[in-house]
Design an enzyme around this catalytic site. Structure first.
Site, short mmCIF file in Angstrom:
data_model
loop_
_atom_site.label_atom_id
_atom_site.label_comp_id
_atom_site.label_asym_id
_atom_site.label_seq_id
_atom_site.Cartn_x
_atom_site.Cartn_y
_atom_site.Cartn_z
N LEU A 34 14.01 2.50 0.43
CA LEU A 34 14.54 3.84 0.13
C LEU A 34 16.06 3.83 0.33
CD1 LEU A 34 14.34 6.91 -0.42
CD2 LEU A 34 13.78 7.21 1.98
N HIS A 94 17.52 3.79 16.21
CA HIS A 94 16.12 4.06 16.51
C HIS A 94 15.33 4.53 15.29
CE1 HIS A 94 12.93 3.97 19.35
NE2 HIS A 94 12.75 5.26 19.47
N HIS A 203 14.92 11.79 17.88
CA HIS A 203 14.22 10.62 17.33
C HIS A 203 14.38 10.58 15.80
CE1 HIS A 203 12.04 9.10 20.84
NE2 HIS A 203 11.51 8.18 20.04
N SER A 254 11.94 15.22 19.39
CA SER A 254 11.41 15.00 18.05
C SER A 254 12.14 15.87 17.03
CB SER A 254 9.91 15.35 18.04
OG SER A 254 9.44 15.44 16.71
N GLU A 440 15.03 4.46 26.18
CA GLU A 440 14.97 5.85 25.76
C GLU A 440 14.87 6.76 26.98
OE1 GLU A 440 12.26 6.37 22.39
OE2 GLU A 440 11.86 4.22 22.46
N TYR A 479 10.81 3.52 27.87
CA TYR A 479 11.27 4.87 28.24
C TYR A 479 11.72 4.95 29.69
CZ TYR A 479 9.57 6.70 23.83
OH TYR A 479 9.39 6.96 22.50
N ASP A 613 20.47 0.47 -4.84
CA ASP A 613 19.24 0.61 -4.05
C ASP A 613 19.48 1.26 -2.69
OD1 ASP A 613 20.37 -1.43 -2.57
OD2 ASP A 613 18.82 -2.91 -2.98
N SER A 615 21.12 4.12 -2.58
CA SER A 615 21.24 5.54 -2.89
C SER A 615 20.00 6.30 -2.41
CB SER A 615 21.40 5.75 -4.40
OG SER A 615 22.55 5.07 -4.86
N THR A 618 17.16 7.02 -5.11
CA THR A 618 16.40 5.95 -5.76
C THR A 618 15.35 5.39 -4.80
OG1 THR A 618 17.97 4.25 -5.04
CG2 THR A 618 18.33 5.23 -7.21
#
Length: 681
Positions: A34, A94, A203, A254, A440, A479, A613, A615, A618
């Protein structure tokens, strides 16, 4: 005034067949791209003496000890003593959608199918290259700092653990997450903009564990937007301005702001066990603000970007003063912590508790484990004792109330399962102290650490320090919760591997570093025990790269499913080609670009690249077939405001051809879609 340098380099690695690092879900292997992953490096050097500080933020799950040791080795051979373990901070954003396999400790081999050299090399080489570029482009400049509040971008995913912290402490804060973003702006002497570093705690799990496309998630999208804005007219990954969105104390934070719901019934599962009446914990998932995970990534990333942009434009507080850095290696399984004048406690050999296997509302675990387990289970204990050995009584007692699932500190085959030797590090750039932490930290753990470090600086005459936490640095140790949160044994607590006093130990250690910097006695700090570098070859369960093949009467790059002739904005142009394994390309050229969208220019009768690729709009999908065959589908999600005209999509790949039993070559090829028209509504 300082000398400043910024650099960005690709660190994507293989985008197919490699398990993605983050959710520990063995089914989540790469199947395309991606957005590209980048390492972003920033060097600040003193004009007077040879002091330097390097901060690197890489679009990877976390920095592993293996990555750090290999990077430092390369820097030493290139630059001698200029860049060292004390003045180089390596931090991971992360993202949970980058290739795994770059660890030397055995636990991480289970989910990432061993040590995967191409993956490790891409990260190491990308980090070193980004530092090289920054090193080659040093110029005189100035630094400015600013801070502000980011709204609507995070929730606490273990609110019941947070409530275990003392009411008197909680009452000092308006929220159960840290909403503050800190940015550092870099300009040269003439006011030309060089770069930005932002630290913000959330996260990067807007993309969930069903995703198979390599990408940099919400933080990476914020970087993408900022760099596209500053490097006008450039393709992603090009241009001199570098914007890093780095991680902070994101342990219990989150981006899935709608909160946890039972995916089967739609009711809330915001309870101490994050469990559903039907289907238990595996049904409890948190949702982001968007219509799907791509949309949620975009919304959260854009929120973060817009706040950073505002803070960047208004930044006026200049950072001035000397540079210094302090670093120690510490055996975290054996730290004596002085809580007060009469009371000392100890850290433990590493171990993971039951709730580690439950996962979180951002990515649930397998089987029937639930969060908040303070009791073991005879069935799973029996299996563990048979396969891996029973935890010693000493380790059981040390970790109480954690029921131990894996006593990793007592597991040494074929190599230790978890690190004992951990980096603690602080770099100070004038009034800014960057606290580099190896994991973390939860919201409250981070607050306590920042406060303790600030107090330490204050008490030794270094007043008004801005203290930021940089997360997931140098070595991964899961963690770090507060002692009180640890008692609740949700996922973050079960993953606090050195026991209930882990945070107190770190606070003691980082106070020591802050004191050394404030009193200029860094040279007197003991180095501590060096971490091991295990002799691990390419030990992996990832399938060997076979020769690529095509269907009968077809060749690589042939179009199997053509684009339509006409599209409008907000539609998806899609084309499928006869493909080859993307790993054949990655092992050839580290920065291989798999696709281009081109626009036809009538006046010059030529095609111009408008997307690659990296971007955001796309998507490159690779689908493996039988007998070495595979397909590649490229999608272009045409954004609103796209200039009308004639376009085409190109696919660039390599196929692997066997010459003999021992020798094979990778041969480049390309495929092109038919031209299509984008019309206005």
């Amino acid at each position: 005034n300082y000398l400043l340098g910024v650099g960005r380099a690709d660190c994507t690695g293989p985008v197919a067949e490699i398990p993605l690092m983050g959710y520990a879900n063995p089914d989540q292997v790469g199947g395309g791209l991606l957005t590209r992953l980048y390492s972003r490096a920033f060097i600040v050097a003193d004009l007077v003496d040879s002091r330097r500080v390097v901060f690197v933020s890489a679009d990877i799950g976390m920095v592993s000890q293996r990555v750090r040791l290999e990077v430092l080795k390369k820097l030493k051979s290139k630059y001698g003593n200029l860049y060292r373990q004390d003045n180089v901070i390596l931090s991971g954003t992360h993202t949970h959608s980058g290739p795994g396999g770059y660890f030397q400790y055995t636990l991480f081999w289970i989910t990432s199918k061993g040590l995967i050299r191409p993956s490790l090399n891409a990260i190491v080489n990308g980090i070193v290259k980004s530092i090289d570029i920054a090193h080659q482009n040093m110029k005189r400049g100035r630094l400015f700092i600013n801070r502000g509040t980011v709204e609507n971008s995070q929730i606490n995913r273990s609110p019941f653990s947070y409530l275990e912290n003392p009411a008197s402490e909680r009452s000092r804060y308006s929220s159960n997450t840290d909403k503050e973003m800190v940015i550092l702006k870099m300009v040269d002497r003439n006011g030309e903009e060089l770069g930005l570093i932002s630290w913000f705690a959330v996260h990067p799990v807007s993309m969930n564990n069903t995703n198979h496309l390599v990408n940099s998630d919400n933080m990476g999208y914020a970087s993408y937007l900022f760099e596209q804005e500053k490097n006008k007219g450039m393709l992603p990954g090009e241009g001199s301005f570098v914007a890093a969105f780095a991680s902070s104390n994101l342990g219990d934070v989150s981006p899935n702001t709608k909160g946890p719901f039972c995916v089967n019934t739609g009711e809330s599962c915001n309870n101490p066990q994050s469990t559903c009446p039907v289907g238990g914990a595996t049904m409890c998932m948190a949702m982001g603000p968007g219509s799907d995970m791509f949309d949620s990534t975009r919304i959260i990333g854009q929120n973060i970007y817009l706040k950073a942009k505002e803070l960047y434009e208004k930044a006026s507080q200049e950072v001035k003063g000397p540079l210094s850095s302090a670093h120690q290696w510490v055996n975290m399984s054996d730290v004596l912590v002085e809580l007060n004048a009469t009371h000392t406690v100890k850290t433990c050999k590493p171990a993971l508790g039951y709730s580690f296997a439950a996962g979180t509302i951002d990515g649930v675990g397998a089987f029937n484990f639930t969060q908040g387990s303070v009791e073991g289970d005879p069935f799973w204990d029996g299996i563990r004792d048979q396969l891996l050995g029973e935890p010693s009584n000493e380790t059981k007692a040390c970790h109480k109330p954690k029921p131990i699932l894996f006593s990793t500190g007592e597991m040494t085959r074929p190599h230790p399962w978890h690190p004992d030797i951990v980096d603690v590090q602080i770099a100070a750039i004038g009034s800014l102290a960057i606290v580099a932490v190896p994991g973390e930290f939860t919201t409250m753990s981070g607050r306590r650490l920042r406060e303790a470090v600030k107090r330490e600086f204050d008490s030794h005459g270094a007043a008004r320090m801005d203290v930021v936490i940089a997360g997931l640095c140098n070595v991964y140790t899961h963690y770090i919760t507060t002692y009180e949160e640890y008692q609740a044994q949700r996922y973050e607590a079960a993953s606090t591997i050195y026991g209930p006093h882990t945070l107190s130990a770190y606070i003691q250690l980082y106070r020591g570093l802050a004191k050394a910097i404030a009193t200029d006695t860094v040279q007197d700090l003991p180095h501590g025990p060096e971490p091991p570098l295990f002799n691990v070859g390419n030990l992996t369960l990832v399938p060997a790269l076979a020769a690529d093949r095509t269907p009968a009467n077809k060749t690589f790059g042939d179009v199997l499913q053509e684009v339509r002739q006409q599209y409008q904005a907000r539609e998806v142009a899609e084309v499928t080609f006869v493909g080859a394994n993307p790993r054949s390309s990655a092992e050839n050229a580290t920065e291989h670009n798999f696709l281009m969208v081109e626009r036809y220019n009538r006046t010059s009768d030529s095609w111009h690249v408008v997307r690659n690729d990296a971007s955001w709009d796309t998507r490159f999908y690779w689908t493996k077939g039988l007998f070495g065959r595979s397909n590649v589908t490229i999608e272009w999600h045409i954004p609103p405001g796209t200039e009308p005209g004639i376009y085409r999509i190109r696919y660039l790949g390599h196929y692997k051809k066997k010459l003999s039993i021992t020798h094979s070559v990778s041969i480049p090829f390309e495929g092109t879609s038919s031209a299509f028209e984008i019309t206005t509504l």
